[in-house]
Design a protein around this motif. Structure first.
Motif, PDB file in Angstrom:
ATOM      1  N   LEU A  90       0.822  -1.204   0.000  1.00 22.27           N
ATOM      2  CA  LEU A  90       0.000   0.000   0.000  1.00 22.27           C
ATOM      3  C   LEU A  90       0.861   1.260   0.000  1.00 22.27           C
ATOM      4  O   LEU A  90       0.476   2.283  -0.554  1.00 22.27           O
ATOM      5  N   SER A  91       2.040   1.171   0.602  1.00 16.15           N
ATOM      6  CA  SER A  91       2.916   2.339   0.643  1.00 16.15           C
ATOM      7  C   SER A  91       3.871   2.384  -0.544  1.00 16.15           C
ATOM      8  O   SER A  91       4.412   3.430  -0.867  1.00 16.15           O
ATOM      9  N   ASN A  92       4.048   1.235  -1.211  1.00 18.33           N
ATOM     10  CA  ASN A  92       4.962   1.178  -2.347  1.00 18.33           C
ATOM     11  C   ASN A  92       4.458   0.131  -3.342  1.00 18.33           C
ATOM     12  O   ASN A  92       4.861  -1.025  -3.281  1.00 18.33           O
ATOM     13  N   PRO A  93       3.579   0.506  -4.266  1.00 21.38           N
ATOM     14  CA  PRO A  93       2.974  -0.449  -5.189  1.00 21.38           C
ATOM     15  C   PRO A  93       3.965  -1.192  -6.072  1.00 21.38           C
ATOM     16  O   PRO A  93       3.633  -2.236  -6.615  1.00 21.38           O
ATOM     17  N   SER A  94       5.179  -0.690  -6.215  1.00 21.89           N
ATOM     18  CA  SER A  94       6.156  -1.373  -7.055  1.00 21.89           C
ATOM     19  C   SER A  94       6.963  -2.410  -6.277  1.00 21.89           C
ATOM     20  O   SER A  94       7.873  -3.025  -6.809  1.00 21.89           O
ATOM     21  N   TYR A  95       6.608  -2.603  -5.010  1.00 21.59           N
ATOM     22  CA  TYR A  95       7.340  -3.565  -4.184  1.00 21.59           C
ATOM     23  C   TYR A  95       7.286  -4.957  -4.795  1.00 21.59           C
ATOM     24  O   TYR A  95       6.263  -5.386  -5.308  1.00 21.59           O
ATOM     25  N   ASP A  96       8.410  -5.666  -4.717  1.00 18.79           N
ATOM     26  CA  ASP A  96       8.528  -6.988  -5.327  1.00 18.79           C
ATOM     27  C   ASP A  96       7.413  -7.903  -4.835  1.00 18.79           C
ATOM     28  O   ASP A  96       7.235  -8.107  -3.640  1.00 18.79           O
ATOM     29  N   LYS A  97       6.655  -8.483  -5.753  1.00 24.48           N
ATOM     30  CA  LYS A  97       5.522  -9.335  -5.392  1.00 24.48           C
ATOM     31  C   LYS A  97       5.953 -10.607  -4.662  1.00 24.48           C
ATOM     32  O   LYS A  97       5.127 -11.314  -4.087  1.00 24.48           O
ATOM     33  N   LEU A  98       7.251 -10.930  -4.669  1.00 22.28           N
ATOM     34  CA  LEU A  98       7.698 -12.141  -3.980  1.00 22.28           C
ATOM     35  C   LEU A  98       7.662 -11.995  -2.466  1.00 22.28           C
ATOM     36  O   LEU A  98       8.010 -12.918  -1.750  1.00 22.28           O
ATOM     37  N   VAL A  99       7.257 -10.827  -1.977  1.00 18.98           N
ATOM     38  CA  VAL A  99       6.991 -10.709  -0.552  1.00 18.98           C
ATOM     39  C   VAL A  99       5.881 -11.682  -0.163  1.00 18.98           C
ATOM     40  O   VAL A  99       5.695 -12.010   1.002  1.00 18.98           O
ATOM     41  N   TRP A 100       5.142 -12.172  -1.132  1.00 18.04           N
ATOM     42  CA  TRP A 100       4.024 -13.073  -0.865  1.00 18.04           C
ATOM     43  C   TRP A 100       4.449 -14.518  -0.660  1.00 18.04           C
ATOM     44  O   TRP A 100       3.615 -15.382  -0.501  1.00 18.04           O
ATOM     45  N   ARG A 101       5.737 -14.811  -0.693  1.00 15.58           N
ATOM     46  CA  ARG A 101       6.149 -16.195  -0.477  1.00 15.58           C
ATOM     47  C   ARG A 101       5.647 -16.662   0.883  1.00 15.58           C
ATOM     48  O   ARG A 101       5.581 -15.879   1.834  1.00 15.58           O
ATOM     49  N   PRO A 102       5.302 -17.933   0.994  1.00 15.88           N
ATOM     50  CA  PRO A 102       4.856 -18.430   2.304  1.00 15.88           C
ATOM     51  C   PRO A 102       5.926 -18.187   3.369  1.00 15.88           C
ATOM     52  O   PRO A 102       7.099 -18.447   3.143  1.00 15.88           O
TER      53      PRO A 102
END
Length: 201
Positions: A90-102
């Motif tokens: 929400l604060s940085n929409p370009s943040y790497d989507k791999l933050v979603w790793r389990p």
């Protein structure tokens, strides 16, 4: 319980797909994962409540209860991870989507839970006994836990590397694990529906 696990699994199934994230945007993708983790927690809590009355009845009841408790703890770790990732996105929409790793801790809890449940299931050696409805579920559930664990390791590697191979491994294994959990949830729901329709007496 089955509906909560099923819907939560669906969130983790579609969330890592690049096309989905590109279609709905980073924030909606973040919300998808967070909602999925909350649904997992609801399912885990219900499973623990359902298993509690039989926890002292026999070894199988004890194993079912411990598997549910450990899995529920794992879902709480996923809640923390996905909520933090949502805040960052929400604060940085370009943040790497791999933050979603389990999350690694959640994945470890899931793996332990899967092993406990599989050990308590009917087996001949390492292989399940193919008798009765749902005989395949402990094995498929354990496989899903393994996929989540692989995704966590791949996600950690990706954190220090821009390799598209590692990124694909993290996303693919997350979706594969979620697909296994979804299959088990559907199997449980169908079995419950059949038991409700069965004639009494």
């Amino acid at each position: 319980m089955a509906w909560a696990f099923g819907l939560g699994s669906a969130c983790f199934l579609i969330g890592p797909i690049p096309g989905y994230a590109g279609l709905v945007g980073a924030t909606a993708d973040a919300i998808t994962f967070f909602v999925g983790s909350v649904l997992f927690t609801v399912g885990g809590a219900l499973q623990t409540l359902l298993a509690a009355p039989q926890r002292g009845a026999d070894p199988a009841g004890r194993a079912a209860w411990w598997a549910a408790v450990i899995q529920s703890i794992g879902t709480l770790f996923f809640n923390i991870t996905t909520f933090r990732a949502l805040q960052v996105t929400l604060s940085n929409p370009s943040y790497d989507k791999l933050v979603w790793r389990p999350d690694a801790y959640g994945s470890i809890c899931f793996l332990i839970s899967g092993i406990v449940a599989y050990q308590a299931s009917r087996r001949r050696g390492w292989l399940p006994v193919r008798e009765g409805g749902g005989w395949w579920q402990p094995g498929v559930n354990l496989l899903g836990c393994i996929f989540f664990g692989i995704a966590a390791v791949a996600g950690y590697v990706v954190g220090s590397s821009s390799s598209l191979v590692n990124q694909a491994a993290a996303n693919l294994n997350t979706s594969a694990g979620a697909a296994c959990f979804l299959a088990c949830a559907i199997g449980t729901a169908l079995a419950q529906r059949q038991s409700q329709r069965a004639p009494v007496g």
